[in-house]
Motif scaffolding. Structure first.
Motif, PDB file in Angstrom:
ATOM      1  N   GLU A  37       0.855  -1.050  -0.081  1.00 29.60           N
ATOM      2  CA  GLU A  37       0.057  -0.228   0.096  1.00 29.60           C
ATOM      3  C   GLU A  37       0.847   1.210  -0.093  1.00 29.60           C
ATOM      4  O   GLU A  37       2.117   1.059   0.193  1.00 29.60           O
ATOM      5  CB  GLU A  37      -1.019   0.071   1.277  1.00 29.60           C
ATOM      6  CG  GLU A  37      -1.786  -1.337   1.262  1.00 29.60           C
ATOM      7  CD  GLU A  37      -2.870  -1.058   2.201  1.00 29.60           C
ATOM      8  OE1 GLU A  37      -3.249  -0.029   2.960  1.00 29.60           O
ATOM      9  OE2 GLU A  37      -3.574  -2.264   2.906  1.00 29.60           O
ATOM     10  N   LYS A  38       0.249   2.276  -0.523  1.00 27.61           N
ATOM     11  CA  LYS A  38       0.740   3.628  -0.488  1.00 27.61           C
ATOM     12  C   LYS A  38       1.513   4.324   0.920  1.00 27.61           C
ATOM     13  O   LYS A  38       0.533   4.026   1.860  1.00 27.61           O
ATOM     14  CB  LYS A  38       0.168   4.561  -0.984  1.00 27.61           C
ATOM     15  CG  LYS A  38       0.752   5.937  -1.377  1.00 27.61           C
ATOM     16  CD  LYS A  38       0.002   7.030  -2.436  1.00 27.61           C
ATOM     17  CE  LYS A  38      -1.054   7.491  -1.278  1.00 27.61           C
ATOM     18  NZ  LYS A  38      -1.744   8.637  -2.342  1.00 27.61           N
ATOM     19  N   ILE A  39       2.681   4.655   0.939  1.00 27.61           N
ATOM     20  CA  ILE A  39       3.246   5.375   2.144  1.00 27.61           C
ATOM     21  C   ILE A  39       3.858   6.520   1.894  1.00 27.61           C
ATOM     22  O   ILE A  39       4.494   6.730   0.325  1.00 27.61           O
ATOM     23  CB  ILE A  39       4.497   4.373   2.708  1.00 27.61           C
ATOM     24  CG1 ILE A  39       3.704   3.090   2.975  1.00 27.61           C
ATOM     25  CG2 ILE A  39       5.071   5.057   3.754  1.00 27.61           C
ATOM     26  CD1 ILE A  39       4.959   2.073   3.454  1.00 27.61           C
ATOM     27  N   THR A  40       3.370   7.624   2.685  1.00 26.19           N
ATOM     28  CA  THR A  40       3.987   9.033   2.350  1.00 26.19           C
ATOM     29  C   THR A  40       4.896   9.370   3.323  1.00 26.19           C
ATOM     30  O   THR A  40       4.686   9.048   4.545  1.00 26.19           O
ATOM     31  CB  THR A  40       2.558   9.965   2.415  1.00 26.19           C
ATOM     32  OG1 THR A  40       1.932   9.430   1.590  1.00 26.19           O
ATOM     33  CG2 THR A  40       3.392  11.403   2.016  1.00 26.19           C
ATOM     34  N   ILE A  41       6.051   9.727   2.955  1.00 30.86           N
ATOM     35  CA  ILE A  41       7.123  10.005   4.018  1.00 30.86           C
ATOM     36  C   ILE A  41       7.631  11.910   3.839  1.00 30.86           C
ATOM     37  O   ILE A  41       7.473  11.984   2.624  1.00 30.86           O
ATOM     38  CB  ILE A  41       8.389   9.583   3.883  1.00 30.86           C
ATOM     39  CG1 ILE A  41       7.973   7.702   4.024  1.00 30.86           C
ATOM     40  CG2 ILE A  41       9.521   9.602   4.865  1.00 30.86           C
ATOM     41  CD1 ILE A  41       9.222   6.963   3.738  1.00 30.86           C
ATOM     42  N   ASN A  42       7.525  12.366   4.944  1.00 30.68           N
ATOM     43  CA  ASN A  42       7.571  13.765   4.881  1.00 30.68           C
ATOM     44  C   ASN A  42       9.182  13.934   5.455  1.00 30.68           C
ATOM     45  O   ASN A  42       9.747  13.386   6.259  1.00 30.68           O
ATOM     46  CB  ASN A  42       6.731  14.678   5.711  1.00 30.68           C
ATOM     47  CG  ASN A  42       5.442  14.347   5.246  1.00 30.68           C
ATOM     48  OD1 ASN A  42       4.946  14.432   3.957  1.00 30.68           O
ATOM     49  ND2 ASN A  42       4.537  13.786   6.184  1.00 30.68           N
ATOM     50  N   ASN A  43       9.522  15.326   5.132  1.00 31.02           N
ATOM     51  CA  ASN A  43      11.088  15.741   5.774  1.00 31.02           C
ATOM     52  C   ASN A  43      11.862  14.829   5.316  1.00 31.02           C
ATOM     53  O   ASN A  43      13.250  14.796   5.960  1.00 31.02           O
ATOM     54  CB  ASN A  43      11.121  16.052   7.109  1.00 31.02           C
ATOM     55  CG  ASN A  43      12.052  16.649   7.816  1.00 31.02           C
ATOM     56  OD1 ASN A  43      12.362  17.734   6.942  1.00 31.02           O
ATOM     57  ND2 ASN A  43      12.326  16.711   8.922  1.00 31.02           N
ATOM     58  N   VAL A 225       2.531 -10.336  12.198  1.00 32.72           N
ATOM     59  CA  VAL A 225       1.204 -10.371  11.551  1.00 32.72           C
ATOM     60  C   VAL A 225       1.362 -10.644  10.189  1.00 32.72           C
ATOM     61  O   VAL A 225       2.619 -10.713   9.604  1.00 32.72           O
ATOM     62  CB  VAL A 225       0.930  -8.441  11.651  1.00 32.72           C
ATOM     63  CG1 VAL A 225       0.552  -8.174  13.167  1.00 32.72           C
ATOM     64  CG2 VAL A 225       1.983  -7.689  11.031  1.00 32.72           C
ATOM     65  N   GLU A 226       0.020 -10.880   9.517  1.00 35.67           N
ATOM     66  CA  GLU A 226       0.232 -11.408   8.170  1.00 35.67           C
ATOM     67  C   GLU A 226       0.671 -10.422   7.155  1.00 35.67           C
ATOM     68  O   GLU A 226       1.583 -10.701   6.387  1.00 35.67           O
ATOM     69  CB  GLU A 226      -1.332 -11.800   7.733  1.00 35.67           C
ATOM     70  CG  GLU A 226      -1.759 -13.153   8.404  1.00 35.67           C
ATOM     71  CD  GLU A 226      -1.017 -14.350   7.663  1.00 35.67           C
ATOM     72  OE1 GLU A 226      -0.698 -14.415   6.825  1.00 35.67           O
ATOM     73  OE2 GLU A 226      -0.661 -15.042   8.967  1.00 35.67           O
ATOM     74  N   SER A 227       0.391  -9.180   7.408  1.00 32.33           N
ATOM     75  CA  SER A 227       0.410  -8.203   6.322  1.00 32.33           C
ATOM     76  C   SER A 227       0.671  -6.693   6.835  1.00 32.33           C
ATOM     77  O   SER A 227       0.142  -6.576   8.108  1.00 32.33           O
ATOM     78  CB  SER A 227      -0.341  -8.161   5.106  1.00 32.33           C
ATOM     79  OG  SER A 227      -1.485  -7.921   5.656  1.00 32.33           O
ATOM     80  N   LEU A 228       1.124  -5.665   6.416  1.00 26.23           N
ATOM     81  CA  LEU A 228       1.120  -4.357   6.868  1.00 26.23           C
ATOM     82  C   LEU A 228       0.404  -3.440   5.743  1.00 26.23           C
ATOM     83  O   LEU A 228       0.351  -3.765   4.466  1.00 26.23           O
ATOM     84  CB  LEU A 228       2.719  -3.788   6.991  1.00 26.23           C
ATOM     85  CG  LEU A 228       3.467  -4.518   8.211  1.00 26.23           C
ATOM     86  CD1 LEU A 228       4.778  -3.800   8.291  1.00 26.23           C
ATOM     87  CD2 LEU A 228       2.658  -4.311   9.664  1.00 26.23           C
ATOM     88  N   GLY A 229      -0.198  -2.377   6.075  1.00 22.72           N
ATOM     89  CA  GLY A 229      -0.641  -1.246   5.315  1.00 22.72           C
ATOM     90  C   GLY A 229       0.010  -0.253   5.109  1.00 22.72           C
ATOM     91  O   GLY A 229       1.459  -0.192   5.219  1.00 22.72           O
ATOM     92  N   GLY A 230      -0.562   0.710   4.577  1.00 28.08           N
ATOM     93  CA  GLY A 230      -0.023   2.229   4.187  1.00 28.08           C
ATOM     94  C   GLY A 230       0.031   3.024   5.577  1.00 28.08           C
ATOM     95  O   GLY A 230      -0.590   2.699   6.545  1.00 28.08           O
ATOM     96  N   THR A 231       0.800   4.103   5.326  1.00 31.46           N
ATOM     97  CA  THR A 231       0.722   5.096   6.470  1.00 31.46           C
ATOM     98  C   THR A 231       1.441   6.487   5.946  1.00 31.46           C
ATOM     99  O   THR A 231       1.817   6.559   4.733  1.00 31.46           O
ATOM    100  CB  THR A 231       1.598   4.793   7.690  1.00 31.46           C
ATOM    101  OG1 THR A 231       1.415   5.519   8.561  1.00 31.46           O
ATOM    102  CG2 THR A 231       3.069   4.531   7.240  1.00 31.46           C
ATOM    103  N   GLU A 232       1.558   7.485   6.898  1.00 37.28           N
ATOM    104  CA  GLU A 232       2.162   8.772   6.518  1.00 37.28           C
ATOM    105  C   GLU A 232       3.234   8.855   7.822  1.00 37.28           C
ATOM    106  O   GLU A 232       2.849   8.535   8.937  1.00 37.28           O
ATOM    107  CB  GLU A 232       1.482   9.845   6.448  1.00 37.28           C
ATOM    108  CG  GLU A 232       2.005  11.169   6.206  1.00 37.28           C
ATOM    109  CD  GLU A 232       1.090  12.418   5.508  1.00 37.28           C
ATOM    110  OE1 GLU A 232       1.622  13.500   5.494  1.00 37.28           O
ATOM    111  OE2 GLU A 232      -0.030  12.153   5.595  1.00 37.28           O
ATOM    112  N   HIS A 233       4.489   9.288   7.550  1.00 36.76           N
ATOM    113  CA  HIS A 233       5.474   9.332   8.621  1.00 36.76           C
ATOM    114  C   HIS A 233       6.287  10.849   8.185  1.00 36.76           C
ATOM    115  O   HIS A 233       6.523  11.169   7.242  1.00 36.76           O
ATOM    116  CB  HIS A 233       6.397   8.128   8.394  1.00 36.76           C
ATOM    117  CG  HIS A 233       7.602   8.349   9.383  1.00 36.76           C
ATOM    118  ND1 HIS A 233       7.401   8.107  10.879  1.00 36.76           N
ATOM    119  CD2 HIS A 233       8.745   8.794   9.378  1.00 36.76           C
ATOM    120  CE1 HIS A 233       8.461   7.988  11.245  1.00 36.76           C
ATOM    121  NE2 HIS A 233       9.373   8.732  10.565  1.00 36.76           N
TER     122      HIS A 233
END
Length: 435
Positions: A37-43, A225-233
């Protein structure tokens, strides 16, 4: 080979904002491989080492979009594992120390991870044993091609286990954590590194659906866990760059404000500079350094014995700042021993400082004694070569405080860790030109 030409002896003034943390970025960027899934990373800092890793991820098949300054989105839903066996990967991966942290996520999600022996700074031996011993304990099979210096680990399914790390390696802990989050069962890691950047990684993984407890301690428990999702960091500011600007202000007797430093994540760093007599003032989340017109005096131990500043695993002092503290001590009133415990080649740049007039005794590969000038004698300009990122910036600080015009060659080393450093220094009054 690039060059900085620096006219020293000028006081600086104004504000400077630290970039995103290089050492956090190398961990966080590798973690995007753990999810489709989509992950957004700032800075994200715009520096050579980080940009190399972003290019590596793109070659692996990660879909990357730049959304603005320092902000990217990553989507690893179509990874090309065949790239890992190519000559291009062996060449690209070898040029970046942080590439080792690709192995844990690849192993966890795809059952195999490969890496050529990584490069990076020439600051001494940096073992990879902690990484691979952790993977083996999770059930991976290890193989090593001695002719090509090519490492590999493979596993049908990783299984949680207890492990006691032989050293509190930051990158080793990060790599093992990233492997363990998708393993079957519970993994317990004792003697884990616990520095803020690793805490950031664990918090990000938990937002993605991981189950990590004990964050901030040296005992981590990870329920697979079985799988991981997206996030913003959003990444922390770079604590090494913050320390560099503190040292620069003191050495040039400048008044400087360092903005948005995430003070509570700096640990021993303010204290280490205060031991050298440098005044710091906390203003909200900024650091204000006044002009040290009368210099700064080393604070000896209460029994009068000579001060020793040494590195240690977090929450001890980060080894990356010892080069800067050593340079700052050159103009202190008093003496100090700098003890670099971790890397046996990191102090070898002091010969260049001695050429500039510093009073430094290199006791052995790990220790140097600095006899401070108390600004009674000014460093002399010279021509130097930057051997690694932190030594390069230390030489730059020395040059900015010196009398005359200095030249620093091989500034690609500095660019690996500091974003547009010449532009940002000119904005606060430094006389520095990139040739």
């Amino acid at each position: 080979m690039g060059t900085f030409r620096i006219e020293g002896g000028h006081q600086l003034h104004g504000e400077i904002t630290p970039q995103g943390a290089k050492n956090e970025a190398l961990q966080i960027l590798c973690a995007v491989l753990l999810s489709a899934e989509k992950i957004t990373i700032n800075n994200i800092p715009d520096i050579v080492d980080v940009n190399k890793l972003i290019s590596l991820l793109e070659d692996l098949g990660v879909k990357i979009q730049k959304k603005g300054k320092g902000t990217y989105t990553f989507k690893a839903d179509d990874i090309n594992l065949d790239y890992l066996q190519t000559d291009q990967f062996k060449q690209d991966g070898r040029g970046l120390r942080g590439s080792i942290m690709l192995v844990g996520p690849l192993l966890a999600r795809f059952g195999k991870g490969y890496i050529p022996k990584p490069g990076g700074d020439k600051i001494g031996r940096r073992r990879l044993d902690t990484h691979f011993e952790g993977f083996i304990k999770l059930g991976a099979k290890f193989r090593y091609n001695r002719e090509e210096y090519f490492y590999g680990v493979e596993a049908d399914k990783l299984k949680g286990t207890y492990m006691l790390l032989d050293e509190a390696s930051v990158t080793g802990t990060a790599n093992i954590v990233m492997a363990a989050v998708l393993a079957e069962g519970t993994t317990t890691i004792y003697n884990a590194a616990c520095e803020p950047y690793l805490q950031q990684l664990c918090k990000m993984l938990n937002r993605m659906g991981a189950k990590i407890s004990g964050i901030g301690s040296n005992l981590l428990t990870i329920e697979g866990v079985e799988s991981l999702g997206g996030t913003e960091h959003t990444m922390l500011p770079d604590m090494i760059e913050i320390g560099s600007w503190i040292g620069l202000a003191a050495m040039t007797k400048s008044e400087l404000t360092i903005n948005d430093v995430s003070w509570d994540d700096l640990g021993q760093i303010p204290n280490a500079f205060q031991k050298l007599g440098i005044q710091l003032e906390r203003r909200g989340d900024d650091i204000f350094i006044p002009k040290h017109e009368n210099g700064y005096e080393v604070q000896n131990y209460i029994d009068g014995s000579i001060l020793t500043i040494a590195d240690a695993p977090w929450p001890g002092l980060t080894p990356d700042l010892l080069s800067i503290l050593l340079v700052v001590a050159i103009q202190a009133k008093g003496e100090v021993v700098i003890h670099q415990k971790m890397f046996e080649s990191r102090l070898f740049f002091v010969d260049k400082l001695i050429d500039m007039g510093a009073k430094i005794i290199l006791c052995d590969p790990h220790r140097a004694t600095v006899i401070g000038h108390n600004f009674q004698s000014t460093l002399k300009a010279t021509t130097m070569v930057s051997p690694d990122i932190r030594a390069g910036v230390s030489l730059l600080i020395a040059a900015l405080s010196a009398k005359g015009t200095s030249t620093i060659n091989n500034i690609e080393q500095i660019d690996r860790g500091y974003e547009n450093i010449d532009e940002r220094l000119r904005a606060i009054g430094a006389k520095i030109v990139r040739v």
